[in-house]
Enzyme design. Structure first.
Site, PDB file in Angstrom:
ATOM      1  CG  ASP A  59      -7.446  -1.075   6.242  1.00 55.55           C
ATOM      2  OD1 ASP A  59      -7.416  -1.186   4.996  1.00 55.55           O
ATOM      3  OD2 ASP A  59      -6.747  -0.235   6.842  1.00 55.55           O
TER       4      ASP A  59
ATOM      5  CE1 TYR B  81       1.923   4.794   8.035  1.00 54.28           C
ATOM      6  CE2 TYR B  81       0.110   3.984   9.389  1.00 54.28           C
ATOM      7  CZ  TYR B  81       0.566   4.546   8.208  1.00 54.28           C
ATOM      8  OH  TYR B  81      -0.304   4.846   7.226  1.00 54.28           O
TER       9      TYR B  81
ATOM     10  CD  GLU C 283      -3.163   0.804   2.089  1.00 57.91           C
ATOM     11  OE1 GLU C 283      -3.580  -0.370   2.142  1.00 57.91           O
ATOM     12  OE2 GLU C 283      -3.678   1.740   2.711  1.00 57.91           O
TER      13      GLU C 283
ATOM     14  CG  ASP D 167      -2.248  -0.932   5.089  1.00 57.72           C
ATOM     15  OD1 ASP D 167      -1.156  -1.428   4.758  1.00 57.72           O
ATOM     16  OD2 ASP D 167      -2.384   0.248   5.464  1.00 57.72           O
TER      17      ASP D 167
END
Length: 762
Positions: free
Chosen positions: A121, A337, A9, A119
DNA sequence: GCAAGGTC
């Protein structure tokens, strides 16, 4: 050996995954540039379930595609905004992502497999399908896999690579639905309200109101709604007086202040009776002394929202700036992050090493050393707040620094916050000792935390008055909490929505980081509220989120959710358009009509009544509240809360040019009132030229009999405090309180007090 | 010129 294209990503994940997978591999890892300068391509060999692979690992930068209307609907005047509920939309790769798209196409052509490392999600799954679209179009024979991982650690990444699964269409569909709904609702309402209002009013916030956009969005509007709702709560608050008995005892060791364990009473008579009893038998007996250990537990590990809240509280930094600075620190490798919902560390995280790195720091280094010394027993494995986004750890320091020369003050602050928060997380709770003393005077109980004395005569015993206060304006931390609770935005976008409100002139933030709506923001919310629509409340978004969840779980189909949601929203839109007069009326309360277009329709924006005697800085203006009642409020709100509510039966009120010859500070312009005949008592005239400065007996009586137009009326005593400037806080009461507040030896009788409050409900 | 969501 097959060629395998891997896509992550973001560049940092591509690099981490490639580094992990290529470790101990023959020939190691090579890096080369792709067409996009940010998205490198890493090459190495790796074996997946016995299949030797030549891996090419690259990345996108978030979404590769955007959703928009087809060209012929993009111009604002190209169609009726209501058409935007069914106008065709298309997904396309925007100009600044074309380079990435080209890289993907070129690399896909020479690969047999595509592995998606997005990712884990919903958004990540949707981006995976965007990548599949592009790569699949370039190479029809690609075999497509999804790697599922939640942390960038060796074991997890290898496991993901050896246990490839298929992409989840349902997750991606949920995002498609969200995108489409957001676009259609946002664009239709934004065009509608902008074109309706912009040219009809003189909107002072805009330098050039031809370019002003009055945007509507399913996240920005509920966020504005929180601000307006609190503001209205403050405006409608009517102070209510209460009574409390305060007791203190002075000794050589200092003063102990005891608070009445009843708290306070709103009933004056009861309070006086109890107070009299105490005064007559003032000896205080200590009933109970309890000593207890008080623990202050360390915070949970740091998530994005918590970082934003704390930076706002400690440094008054905006969430927007906090995230910008955190991003800098992350890019430079100093912190992890910064966009994470996770507030608990995985058991695999090596917390000791992170602490060890901080040992050299001149300020907190010695604390870090003590933490690591088992003898101090200071260490505690951190708890968790129960949130896990399965992608990132809590925000923590990743590299030691005692401050870099390139850092601004804000960089120092955010880094220090992250480090101190982390050190706190791995510490034992702070322990303090507290002693609470409870005493009894004539049957009334008081308590204080402090020293131990057995029997004493209080130095002072006083019946004090106070007034209830409205809650404060929302702080940035409050606002983030509201949004978080209602599910407005994501951890990565909440600060954007807040900033948008400021950029659109819908809200302002004071130096104390507290938000008030601007006239524009209040008028828009008021307009929709008057229509009876909850478009400015969080429910709409919550319902959408619920539907999205259903889609992602496969319980509902995307098309079904889109159909019903858009149908409802279109009906709502059409209805709002029918009721547009509500928006126009709400705007007219705050803004003058523009004469550029309407012609002869002149209005004065706000009618000045008098200079404010409380703040002595701003003027007080005649205003009509959202439910039609009249008040005179200070323009300095919210810094100055001075407000005078006018009698409930006022039908019309206009500021005249006549000036009161006795009230100060002046000039106080008289107001021409027209009352509703049926609501005023006999003997009062429908027309009245009145003064709000305090000299006007007619107004005072009307308020006493009929109450004010303030929204929260309750069954409180209509008394002078309505006619007195509210923020000015009842000088009479204060002086009474001071009078009674003498030491308990003073002679204060019921009679004496009664005489002081002839107007009170005794 | 509109949204919100990724991320640079």
């Amino acid at each position: 050996m097959i060629n395998v294209l891997n896509v992550a990503e973001k560049p940092s994940v591509a690099k981490s995954v490639a580094t992990i997978l290529s470790r101990n591999q023959q020939h190691g890892m090579r890096v080369r540039d792709g067409r996009s300068r940010y998205n490198k391509i890493f090459e190495f060999n790796y074996v997946i379930n016995g299949q030797p692979c030549h891996m090419l690992m690259t990345s996108v930068t978030g979404h590769l595609m955007e959703l928009d209307f087809e060209d012929r609907f993009r111009k604002w005047h190209s169609c009726d905004p209501a058409d935007l509920y069914h106008a065709p939309v298309r997904k396309y790769v925007p100009e600044d992502k074309i380079d990435i798209k080209r890289t993907l196409e070129e690399e896909a052509r020479r690969c047999q497999w595509l592995i998606l490392w997005l990712d884990c999600d919903r958004e990540g799954e949707n981006i995976a399908f965007e990548v599949m679209d592009v790569c699949g179009a370039a190479n029809h024979n690609l075999t497509i896999w999804r790697a599922r991982f939640s942390a960038l650690i060796d074991r997890e990444i290898h496991e993901a690579a050896q246990n490839l699964i298929s992409p989840n269409q349902c997750f991606s569909d949920a995002v498609d639905a969200r995108q489409e709904i957001d676009l259609r609702i946002g664009a239709s309402f934004t065009r509608f309200q902008t074109m309706l209002l912009r040219d009809k009013f003189v909107i002072d916030s805009a330098q050039d109101d031809r370019n002003l956009v009055l945007s509507y969005g399913p996240c920005q509007f509920p966020t504005l709604g929180f601000i307006v709702e609190r503001y209205w709560e403050i405006q409608s608050h009517e102070p209510e007086e209460f009574w409390t008995i305060n007791c203190s005892h002075k000794s050589d060791e200092g003063i102990a202040n005891f608070s009445w364990m009843r708290g306070h009473l709103f009933d004056y008579t009861s309070a006086v009776i109890l107070y009299e009893m105490c005064v007559q038998e003032p000896t205080a007996t200590v009933m109970k002394v309890h000593q207890q250990e008080k623990r202050k537990y360390p915070p949970h590990p740091l998530s994005t929202i918590e970082l934003e809240k704390r930076a706002s509280r400690y440094f008054r930094m905006s969430s927007e700036l906090t995230m910008k600075v955190a991003e800098d620190l992350y890019q430079a490798g100093f912190i992890s992050y910064p966009r994470t919902e996770t507030d608990g560390f995985s058991s695999r995280t090596d917390l000791h090493t992170i602490v060890r790195e901080q040992q050299e720091h001149p300020v907190w280094g010695s604390y870090a050393q003590r933490l690591l010394d088992p003898g101090t027993e200071l260490w505690r494995n951190p708890g968790s707040g129960g949130h896990d986004d399965k992608a990132h750890p809590p925000i923590h320091p990743t590299k030691f620094s005692a401050g870099e020369s390139a850092w601004s003050l804000d960089h120092h602050r955010v880094y220090e916050l992250v480090v101190r928060h982390f050190l706190a997380c791995v510490s034992q709770p702070a322990i303090g000792a507290e002693t609470i003393v409870e005493i009894d005077i004539a049957g009334e109980q008081f308590s204080a935390s402090g020293r131990v004395i057995l029997v004493f005569l209080p130095t002072t015993l006083a019946l004090d008055s106070g007034v209830t206060r409205p809650p404060p304006l929302l702080s940035e931390a409050d606002l983030l909490s509201c949004m978080d609770k209602a599910g407005i935005g994501t951890d990565a976008t909440m600060h954007d929505h807040i900033k948008k409100l400021l950029d659109r002139f819908y809200a302002t933030k004071d130096t104390n980081t507290r938000f008030s709506p601007t006239n524009l923001g209040e008028a828009l919310v008021m307009g929709y509220d008057d229509m009876g629509y909850e478009l400015w409340k969080p429910n709409l978004r919550s319902m959408m989120e619920f539907d999205m969840k259903q889609v992602s779980m496969g319980c509902k189909r995307k098309a079904e959710v889109l159909d019903t949601c858009l149908q409802q929203m279109k009906a709502c839109f059409l209805d709002a358009r029918v009721n547009k007069v509500k928006l126009l009326e709400a705007m007219a309360i705050f803004f003058g009509r523009s004469d550029r277009y309407g012609g002869n329709d002149h209005h004065v924006a706000a009618e000045i009544v008098r200079p404010c005697g409380l703040c002595q800085e701003s003027n007080m203006v005649l205003r009509r509240s959202r439910d039609g009642n009249f008040m005179v409020g200070c323009l300095g709100f919210p810094q100055c809360r001075n407000a005078i509510w006018l009698p409930g039966p006022v039908l019309e009120a206009t500021v005249s040019t006549n000036i009161c010859n006795c009230c100060t500070p002046g000039p106080v312009y008289l107001i021409q009132f027209k009352f509703r005949q049926l609501e005023i008592p006999p003997g009062f005239n429908v027309n009245h030229l009145g003064c709000i400065g305090g000299c006007d007996e007619t107004l005072r009586q009307l308020i006493e009999i009929c109450g004010t137009g303030s929204r929260v009326q309750g069954n409180k005593v209509p008394s002078q405090n309505c006619a007195v400037a509210r923020g000015g806080s009842l000088v009479i009461e204060r002086s009474c309180s001071i009078y009674i507040c003498r030491s308990f030896n003073s002679k204060v009788t019921m009679f004496g007090i009664k005489k002081l409050f002839p107007w009170h409900r005794l």
